[in-house]
Design a protein around this motif. Sequence first.
Motif, short mmCIF file in Angstrom:
data_model
loop_
_atom_site.label_atom_id
_atom_site.label_comp_id
_atom_site.label_asym_id
_atom_site.label_seq_id
_atom_site.Cartn_x
_atom_site.Cartn_y
_atom_site.Cartn_z
N THR A 84 -20.98 -24.72 15.15
CA THR A 84 -20.68 -23.47 14.49
C THR A 84 -22.14 -22.72 14.21
O THR A 84 -22.22 -21.59 14.51
CB THR A 84 -19.94 -23.58 13.01
OG1 THR A 84 -18.76 -24.07 13.06
CG2 THR A 84 -19.67 -22.09 12.65
N ALA A 87 -23.08 -21.70 17.54
CA ALA A 87 -22.33 -20.34 17.90
C ALA A 87 -22.72 -19.23 17.24
O ALA A 87 -22.88 -17.78 18.08
CB ALA A 87 -20.91 -20.65 17.75
N LEU A 88 -23.45 -19.28 16.11
CA LEU A 88 -24.06 -18.11 15.57
C LEU A 88 -25.31 -17.63 16.22
O LEU A 88 -25.90 -16.62 16.32
CB LEU A 88 -24.22 -18.24 13.89
CG LEU A 88 -23.06 -18.19 13.06
CD1 LEU A 88 -23.68 -18.71 11.74
CD2 LEU A 88 -23.01 -16.63 12.77
N ARG A 318 -18.31 -19.71 21.25
CA ARG A 318 -17.93 -19.11 20.05
C ARG A 318 -16.63 -19.42 19.80
O ARG A 318 -15.97 -19.68 18.83
CB ARG A 318 -18.18 -17.79 20.00
CG ARG A 318 -19.86 -17.49 19.93
CD ARG A 318 -20.07 -15.95 20.49
NE ARG A 318 -20.42 -15.30 19.37
CZ ARG A 318 -20.76 -14.01 19.45
NH1 ARG A 318 -20.37 -13.12 20.36
NH2 ARG A 318 -21.32 -13.25 18.36
N ALA A 321 -16.00 -23.03 18.58
CA ALA A 321 -16.36 -23.12 17.39
C ALA A 321 -15.26 -22.62 16.45
O ALA A 321 -14.99 -23.23 15.48
CB ALA A 321 -17.80 -22.64 16.90
N LEU A 322 -14.73 -21.41 16.93
CA LEU A 322 -13.71 -20.82 15.97
C LEU A 322 -12.28 -21.49 15.97
O LEU A 322 -11.37 -21.26 15.20
CB LEU A 322 -13.56 -19.40 16.17
CG LEU A 322 -14.85 -18.43 15.77
CD1 LEU A 322 -14.75 -16.87 16.17
CD2 LEU A 322 -14.94 -18.67 14.36
N ALA A 336 -9.52 -16.42 11.69
CA ALA A 336 -10.43 -16.22 12.70
C ALA A 336 -9.61 -15.38 13.87
O ALA A 336 -10.17 -15.32 15.15
CB ALA A 336 -11.42 -16.97 13.34
N ARG A 362 -19.09 -12.07 14.51
CA ARG A 362 -20.01 -12.77 13.88
C ARG A 362 -19.54 -12.94 12.43
O ARG A 362 -19.99 -13.92 11.67
CB ARG A 362 -21.29 -11.73 13.74
CG ARG A 362 -22.49 -12.09 13.13
CD ARG A 362 -23.53 -11.73 13.52
NE ARG A 362 -24.78 -12.54 13.17
CZ ARG A 362 -25.24 -13.56 13.62
NH1 ARG A 362 -24.79 -14.06 14.84
NH2 ARG A 362 -26.20 -14.20 13.30
N LEU A 365 -17.67 -16.25 12.43
CA LEU A 365 -18.55 -17.15 12.43
C LEU A 365 -19.21 -17.62 11.26
O LEU A 365 -19.50 -18.63 10.85
CB LEU A 365 -19.46 -17.07 13.67
CG LEU A 365 -18.77 -17.16 15.13
CD1 LEU A 365 -19.79 -16.65 16.09
CD2 LEU A 365 -18.49 -18.82 15.35
N ARG A 368 -16.83 -19.21 8.95
CA ARG A 368 -16.55 -20.41 8.92
C ARG A 368 -17.80 -21.31 8.75
O ARG A 368 -17.60 -22.33 7.96
CB ARG A 368 -16.18 -20.55 10.47
CG ARG A 368 -15.63 -22.02 10.88
CD ARG A 368 -15.01 -22.00 12.33
NE ARG A 368 -14.69 -23.25 12.67
CZ ARG A 368 -13.42 -23.71 12.68
NH1 ARG A 368 -12.62 -22.93 12.24
NH2 ARG A 368 -13.05 -25.03 12.87
N SER A 369 -18.99 -20.84 9.05
CA SER A 369 -20.16 -21.74 8.83
C SER A 369 -20.28 -21.85 7.49
O SER A 369 -20.68 -22.90 6.88
CB SER A 369 -21.31 -21.00 9.46
OG SER A 369 -22.61 -21.72 9.12
#
Length: 514
Positions: A84, A87-88, A318, A321-322, A336, A362, A365, A368-369
Amino acid sequence: MSSAFAGTDLLTVMPDVSAYGYPPDPGLTLDSGVPDMAGIGTPDLTALSDPVGEAVGQLADQVQDMIVPALIGLADLSGALLVTRLALRGTQALAAFNNKVAAEQEALSRRQLSLEMGSECWRRAAEAAAGINARITVLGLEPSGPGDPPPPAPVQPVGVPLDLLWKRLAETERALRRVEAQRAARATARLPFDHARDPEHADWYDRLRERRRQALIRYAEGGPGPEPEATTPEHTESAALTEDDVLREGAELLAALPLAFTSAGRDLIDDCLAEARRAVGRRPKAVRRYLDEAALIAHKESERAVLADRARQDAALRLGALQAPAPEGVDTLPDASEAVEVLQRALRTGVAPAGAAERTVRQALVSRSAALQRAYLVAALRRATEQWGEGSLQGRMDADHWDFAPAAWGGEYWLRVRLTSTGQARVFTMRRPLTPEEERDPATAARDAERCAESSGYVGELGRLTEAEGVRAEFAWSSGQVRTGEPAPGLTRSGRKPSARRRPAPPKYRDKDH
């Protein structure tokens, strides 16, 4: 009130952090070198030169000297947080992935792997896996053609020891390059021309194609990929150009077409190069015009193809990750679905989201992060308390509270650890409710004072243990009254030997992961 508090600062993501503390020991060793790779389903790549494989073998030798982080598998919580965070960063981080695996392993093979380096190796391996998987996803958008080798399966880094993960990454990278090179060759197969249209110059056309073919072979064997010129070439007027001049410039032009180049501008480039060769003997002054026009078309189409490919890879990264499931033991992650729709559209169209759509992605992400980082902080603090002492009692109140009772305290007193909503770690000295007789007993106050003094020592050690888990938490202790309450239900003995798992504390000052 006897308590301690500390702000928490995530320094680095340790590889083996799960929501349940320490994962079970896998019982894996490296005594006999790299585990047998037979049967993992990778293609036969023996026909290619193997710089990546040689680097892997050297790395495996060095991994023998690596302690616990090399032997365990990447935990799901650590892996999810690493991906994650990557991915950012997005496309900028993905740009270096094509040659990352071989370059990283070659560099790592030259030096002894320490514990600190082990954590960095895990981060790089997890990022490389995410980048490779994004490329595999993009590759799967187009159907395979005749003679194409099958795309490799995505790399699953969770639960795989480090040496085996690097080897799988290297083999997957080689297989992926073969497929990418094959498809790039097919996309530009008509460049340049059909021999039937001009059989007298078949040899000239083959020579024009040869440089492109060699560029793709080098890429498939681990070399850098073809890259378009940053700007269109500029030429000044000079003596009349020959067929050899057209051959040289045309070959350079075709060889530099990027892997993602499509056939959209192929026919126009064909026509320009063919007309340039024909004009040599008929209209010498027109040769340069045709060559410049071919270069301009190649430049524009290459730029468009690279941007589209980058947008798709970024969207795939991304999305990975999501859409990944929440690590086991982690509460439900933020929704998401809107961001997923945006990214799926970008994956189809090759157009990166912008404006409000990009902000939606964004924010998803970031949310989630933040949730994963909080879960990581809780897990790291719990793991640190597990190392406080053998025979201690552990119990979880809820997602953010857990209790620890040193064996010597007999269960009457315990420490309660809590992570606040602002990310602050708090530790309280607790005891069970007193009977009226105990409240009047002077010995009670003496025991309270003794436990508070002992708590200060435990909290000081907790700060050091927590930093070894990648989290800085410098506790400030304040003495006072002991809190009264009920301990966590189901308080059970930890039964772990802390010395077997304890890591040396990391350096006092260290940069955060980006």
